[in-house]
Scaffold this motif. Structure first.
Motif, PDB file in Angstrom:
ATOM      1  N   ILE A   1       0.865  -1.173   0.000  1.00 51.93           N
ATOM      2  CA  ILE A   1       0.000   0.000   0.000  1.00 51.93           C
ATOM      3  C   ILE A   1       0.906   1.229   0.000  1.00 51.93           C
ATOM      4  N   ASP A   2       0.689   2.155  -0.939  1.00 51.26           N
ATOM      5  CA  ASP A   2       1.499   3.369  -0.937  1.00 51.26           C
ATOM      6  C   ASP A   2       0.660   4.637  -0.769  1.00 51.26           C
ATOM      7  N   THR A   3      -0.661   4.484  -0.570  1.00 50.10           N
ATOM      8  CA  THR A   3      -1.538   5.628  -0.303  1.00 50.10           C
ATOM      9  C   THR A   3      -2.612   5.204   0.688  1.00 50.10           C
ATOM     10  N   LEU A   4      -2.872   6.061   1.667  1.00 49.99           N
ATOM     11  CA  LEU A   4      -3.888   5.742   2.672  1.00 49.99           C
ATOM     12  C   LEU A   4      -4.533   7.036   3.159  1.00 49.99           C
ATOM     13  N   ARG A   5      -5.871   7.047   3.186  1.00 53.22           N
ATOM     14  CA  ARG A   5      -6.608   8.203   3.702  1.00 53.22           C
ATOM     15  C   ARG A   5      -7.072   7.908   5.123  1.00 53.22           C
ATOM     16  N   LEU A   6      -6.824   8.873   5.998  1.00 56.44           N
ATOM     17  CA  LEU A   6      -7.222   8.722   7.400  1.00 56.44           C
ATOM     18  C   LEU A   6      -8.023   9.944   7.845  1.00 56.44           C
ATOM     19  N   SER A   7      -9.036   9.691   8.670  1.00 56.45           N
ATOM     20  CA  SER A   7      -9.774  10.771   9.306  1.00 56.45           C
ATOM     21  C   SER A   7      -9.201  10.944  10.715  1.00 56.45           C
ATOM     22  N   VAL A   8      -8.719  12.141  11.017  1.00 61.48           N
ATOM     23  CA  VAL A   8      -8.107  12.389  12.331  1.00 61.48           C
ATOM     24  C   VAL A   8      -8.885  13.471  13.063  1.00 61.48           C
TER      25      VAL A   8
ATOM     26  N   SER B   1      -8.110   0.061  11.481  1.00 59.91           N
ATOM     27  CA  SER B   1      -8.837  -0.566  10.371  1.00 59.91           C
ATOM     28  C   SER B   1     -10.027   0.264   9.902  1.00 59.91           C
ATOM     29  N   ASN B   2     -10.596   1.070  10.785  1.00 58.27           N
ATOM     30  CA  ASN B   2     -11.717   1.925  10.378  1.00 58.27           C
ATOM     31  C   ASN B   2     -11.245   3.258   9.806  1.00 58.27           C
ATOM     32  N   LYS B   3      -9.928   3.437   9.690  1.00 55.47           N
ATOM     33  CA  LYS B   3      -9.299   4.640   9.112  1.00 55.47           C
ATOM     34  C   LYS B   3      -9.713   5.910   9.851  1.00 55.47           C
ATOM     35  N   ARG B   4      -9.913   5.781  11.144  1.00 54.34           N
ATOM     36  CA  ARG B   4     -10.326   6.930  11.951  1.00 54.34           C
ATOM     37  C   ARG B   4      -9.529   6.936  13.252  1.00 54.34           C
ATOM     38  N   VAL B   5      -8.913   8.097  13.560  1.00 50.39           N
ATOM     39  CA  VAL B   5      -8.086   8.219  14.761  1.00 50.39           C
ATOM     40  C   VAL B   5      -8.575   9.418  15.564  1.00 50.39           C
ATOM     41  N   VAL B   6      -8.909   9.173  16.836  1.00 47.17           N
ATOM     42  CA  VAL B   6      -9.439  10.228  17.701  1.00 47.17           C
ATOM     43  C   VAL B   6      -8.584  10.300  18.964  1.00 47.17           C
TER      44      VAL B   6
END
Length: 385
Positions: free
Chosen positions: A25-32, A72-77
């Motif tokens: 994987i060379d691209t990843l979208r995350l919600s922070v 895994s849910n691409k969300r970091v709080v």
């Protein structure tokens, strides 16, 4: 019968998608999201705790797959700040969240703007700040933390980037040079994801080499692997261009190009993507010299390899680049020959060392010039006494 066909079709399609996703994987979208600030306590003038922040930290050995596995849910709080109370007038700060990412990550916002480049071990980027705690200045109400969606874009960091058209023998070469184990076959597009190998020398020197998916015409405009390929070339210190001595034909609808035309085509693709790539030191490998007729084929064009300008008359107009690439070494090889592979390994090391020495000399010369200039300014200045 129709129902069975539909079930089988869905199963095959799902299997293909799973295969193409692969491991790299060379691209990843995350919600922070930063933590919410804690509320203050008006009765005693208490101040709520600051909300926690989200940070990215570059770490050797990490991959984006590791990040995806952890979130895994691409969300970091981050954690919320503690509210002020009679027992604790000053609320404690919320818990920060640290995300370890691979070295070589670029952090981009929704508009595609670059926020940070984590190209060294330990480099840190604030992804989302926490909200301020409640106090007299904000009616004792804690503020919400910063929320945004970011893209983590990985550019591999390797000493050598292997550039060539599909089926030129890149994977065979990387396997022979290093400890990588790429998939090898006699058909184009075998490599569909980048591979990093390590060339090891007798004195324990190590040089990393990136085997990248085959380039096709139009890659600069994101055709084929496009930018997914070319972005990984940007951080290499040496380009290793490999061509098939018998040329390359992408498909039956495309004209077959000879080895000289392939050089101009690769030159132009690199130039159109980023002209600075042509300033990198470059070594040309002419592969498959073990095959019948290879000597006769290379003799047609080898006189132009050292001076590409002389061969422009043999180049189709659409392939002519503005800036021509300059080769430090030109080596005819068979990727299956141990002796020739050793020659390639030695050449890679020599070119990298020569360029490193030249860079050190340039830095030293620049310092000497600055020292001389400072001395002259001192001598020409006003004298006291």
């Amino acid at each position: 019968m129709v129902f069975l066909q539909n079930v089988l079709f869905k199963f095959v399609r799902k299997s293909i998608r799973k295969h193409l996703r692969g491991k790299f994987i060379d691209t990843l979208r995350l919600s922070v999201k930063g933590g919410h600030g804690g509320n203050g306590l008006p009765k005693y003038g208490g101040v709520g705790g600051q909300g926690g922040a989200v940070y990215f930290v570059a770490k050797e050995g990490k991959t984006l797959k590791d990040v995806l596995g952890e979130f895994s849910n691409k969300r970091v709080v981050a954690g919320n700040g503690e509210e002020s109370s009679k027992a604790r007038i000053l609320g404690r700060r919320g818990l920060d969240r640290e995300i370890q990412v691979p070295v070589g990550i670029r952090v981009l916002d929704d508009s595609g703007s670059l926020l940070a480049e984590l190209d060294e071990e330990g480099k840190t980027c604030l992804a989302a700040g926490g909200g301020s705690g409640g106090c007299s200045g904000n009616s004792f109400l804690g503020k919400i933390g910063h929320t945004r969606t970011l893209t983590l874009d990985l550019k591999l960091i390797a000493d050598v980037g292997l550039v060539g058209f599909p089926n030129a023998g890149k994977s065979t070469l990387v396997k022979a040079l290093s400890n990588a184990s790429p998939k090898i076959a006699s058909y184009p597009f075998t490599t569909i994801r980048p591979q990093i190998g390590t060339i090891e020398y007798a004195d324990y020197r190590q040089i990393t080499i990136a085997d990248l998916p085959g380039l096709i015409e139009g890659a600069h405009a994101n055709f084929g692997m496009g930018h997914k390929f070319l972005k990984h070339v940007e951080r290499t210190r040496l380009l290793l261009i490999i061509i098939d001595v018998f040329g390359f034909q992408l498909s039956q609808s495309h004209r077959k190009r000879n080895c000289l035309e392939n050089i101009y085509s690769l030159n132009k693709e690199l130039e159109l993507y980023d002209k600075t790539l042509l300033e990198k030191p470059c070594v040309l490998l002419v592969n498959k010299m073990d095959k019948e007729g290879a000597i006769e084929e290379i003799c047609k064009y080898d006189r132009y390899f050292n001076n590409l300008e002389d061969g422009l008359s043999h180049c189709p107009e659409e392939l002519i680049p503005t800036q021509l690439i300059n080769f430090e070494r030109i080596i005819p090889i068979s990727a299956k020959s141990v002796t020739e592979i050793d020659k390639v390994k030695q050449s890679i090391r020599e070119v990298l060392d020569e360029k490193a020495e030249q860079k050190m000399r340039d830095v030293l010369d620049d310092k000497q010039r600055q020292a001389k200039l400072a001395g002259k300014l001192y001598e020409s200045g006003p004298k006291i006494g």
